[in-house]
Design a protein around this motif. Structure first.
Motif, mmCIF file in Angstrom:
data_model
loop_
_atom_site.group_PDB
_atom_site.id
_atom_site.type_symbol
_atom_site.label_atom_id
_atom_site.label_comp_id
_atom_site.label_asym_id
_atom_site.label_seq_id
_atom_site.Cartn_x
_atom_site.Cartn_y
_atom_site.Cartn_z
ATOM 1 N N ASN A 82 0.729 -1.154 0.099
ATOM 2 C CA ASN A 82 0.084 0.036 0.068
ATOM 3 C C ASN A 82 0.900 1.147 -0.046
ATOM 4 O OD1 ASN A 82 -2.472 -1.399 0.286
ATOM 5 N ND2 ASN A 82 -2.071 -1.766 2.368
ATOM 6 N N ILE A 83 0.675 2.122 -1.116
ATOM 7 C CA ILE A 83 1.765 3.268 -1.148
ATOM 8 C C ILE A 83 0.662 4.079 -1.739
ATOM 9 C CG2 ILE A 83 3.587 4.328 -2.499
ATOM 10 C CD1 ILE A 83 5.284 1.646 -2.486
ATOM 11 N N ILE A 84 0.634 5.342 -1.461
ATOM 12 C CA ILE A 84 -0.123 6.433 -1.576
ATOM 13 C C ILE A 84 0.759 7.525 -2.499
ATOM 14 C CG2 ILE A 84 0.087 7.909 0.374
ATOM 15 C CD1 ILE A 84 -2.776 8.643 0.231
ATOM 16 N N CYS A 85 -0.064 8.222 -3.477
ATOM 17 C CA CYS A 85 0.509 9.261 -4.155
ATOM 18 C C CYS A 85 -0.592 10.016 -4.590
ATOM 19 C CB CYS A 85 1.602 8.842 -5.531
ATOM 20 S SG CYS A 85 1.874 10.361 -6.521
ATOM 21 N N LEU A 91 1.409 10.421 -11.059
ATOM 22 C CA LEU A 91 0.378 9.260 -11.410
ATOM 23 C C LEU A 91 0.193 9.192 -12.931
ATOM 24 C CD1 LEU A 91 -2.390 10.203 -8.576
ATOM 25 C CD2 LEU A 91 -0.699 8.153 -8.854
ATOM 26 N N LEU A 102 0.087 1.091 -6.028
ATOM 27 C CA LEU A 102 -0.463 2.221 -5.774
ATOM 28 C C LEU A 102 -1.835 2.256 -5.325
ATOM 29 C CD1 LEU A 102 0.771 4.890 -8.409
ATOM 30 C CD2 LEU A 102 1.332 4.886 -6.161
ATOM 31 N N ASN A 103 -2.246 2.894 -4.069
ATOM 32 C CA ASN A 103 -3.735 2.620 -3.745
ATOM 33 C C ASN A 103 -4.096 3.966 -3.090
ATOM 34 O OD1 ASN A 103 -4.173 -0.449 -3.655
ATOM 35 N ND2 ASN A 103 -2.139 -0.354 -2.746
ATOM 36 N N SER A 113 4.445 6.834 1.019
ATOM 37 C CA SER A 113 3.940 7.800 0.301
ATOM 38 C C SER A 113 5.000 8.225 -0.818
ATOM 39 C CB SER A 113 3.543 9.026 1.073
ATOM 40 O OG SER A 113 4.841 9.771 1.801
#
Length: 211
Positions: A82-85, A91, A102-103, A113
């Motif tokens: 789980n990695i957020i951008c 993106l 990417l989630n 992140s």
């Protein structure tokens, strides 16, 4: 109120001095010029050396494809899922490679992140971040790992050069927060023992893309 002759004499001298301003005797001592020798070549190497010395992890990427491969290798090695951008430009850049990690779930569940940055300062190995970026104030400090994707044209030599660049970009509307992140979060408040990752990410990666 009665003023003594001695005090009046001092005040008179002050008034006379203020009415006749003079040039600063040492103008170059007022911060008008840098005290460091500016380097224009090899900023990538200089930043990598300083950033790595401060426990940062530096990865040079000559192409977008290699950037995507290096990111995937890092994720696989650490078994992250789980990695957020929140940066649209990043993106869009990674979309053709369809990164499965990417989630957009809950921030508390994120392993890391990915953000952009404003600039990179080679002399100190620092990352300049502002609240005007799409990632805002939270992402660079909330997750345990912070991954920065930057470009070679964002490199400057000194902090002074970075501030001038920000003034050129934003004019009088400077962001409300400008942060210099120099390696992972650290503190030595408790018995002078250095602890990493207390007030922010315990690991910081910079992927530098040459475009």
């Amino acid at each position: 109120m009665k003023v003594s002759p001695a005090k009046e004499n001092i005040l008179k001298k002050v008034r006379n001095a203020l009415s006749q301003p003079v040039q600063l005797p040492f103008p170059n001592a007022e911060g008008n010029s840098s005290v460091f020798v500016t380097e224009h070549d090899g900023l990538e190497l200089k930043f990598a050396e300083e950033f790595s010395r401060l426990q940062g992890k530096f990865v040079y990427c000559p192409s977008r494809a290699e950037l995507a491969d290096n990111l995937q290798a890092l994720v696989d090695h650490n078994e992250w899922s789980n990695i957020i951008c929140a940066t649209p430009s990043l993106l869009n850049m990674l979309a053709p490679y369809n990164p499965p990690f990417l989630n957009a779930g809950e921030l508390d569940d994120m392993d890391a992140s990915i953000t952009d940055c404003e600039l990179l300062v080679a002399r100190t190995g620092s990352i300049i971040l502002t609240s005007a970026q799409p990632s805002g104030r939270v992402l660079p400090v909330y997750t345990p790992v912070h991954i920065v994707i930057a470009f070679t044209h964002q490199l400057v030599f000194d902090i002074r050069d970075g501030i001038l660049k920000l003034k050129e970009r934003y004019g009088e509307n400077l962001p409300s927060q400008i942060t210099l992140a120099t390696g992972p979060s650290r503190t030595a408040d408790i018995e002078k023992t250095l602890v990493v990752g207390v007030h922010g990410p315990k690991e910081v990666y910079v992927f530098l893309l040459d475009e």
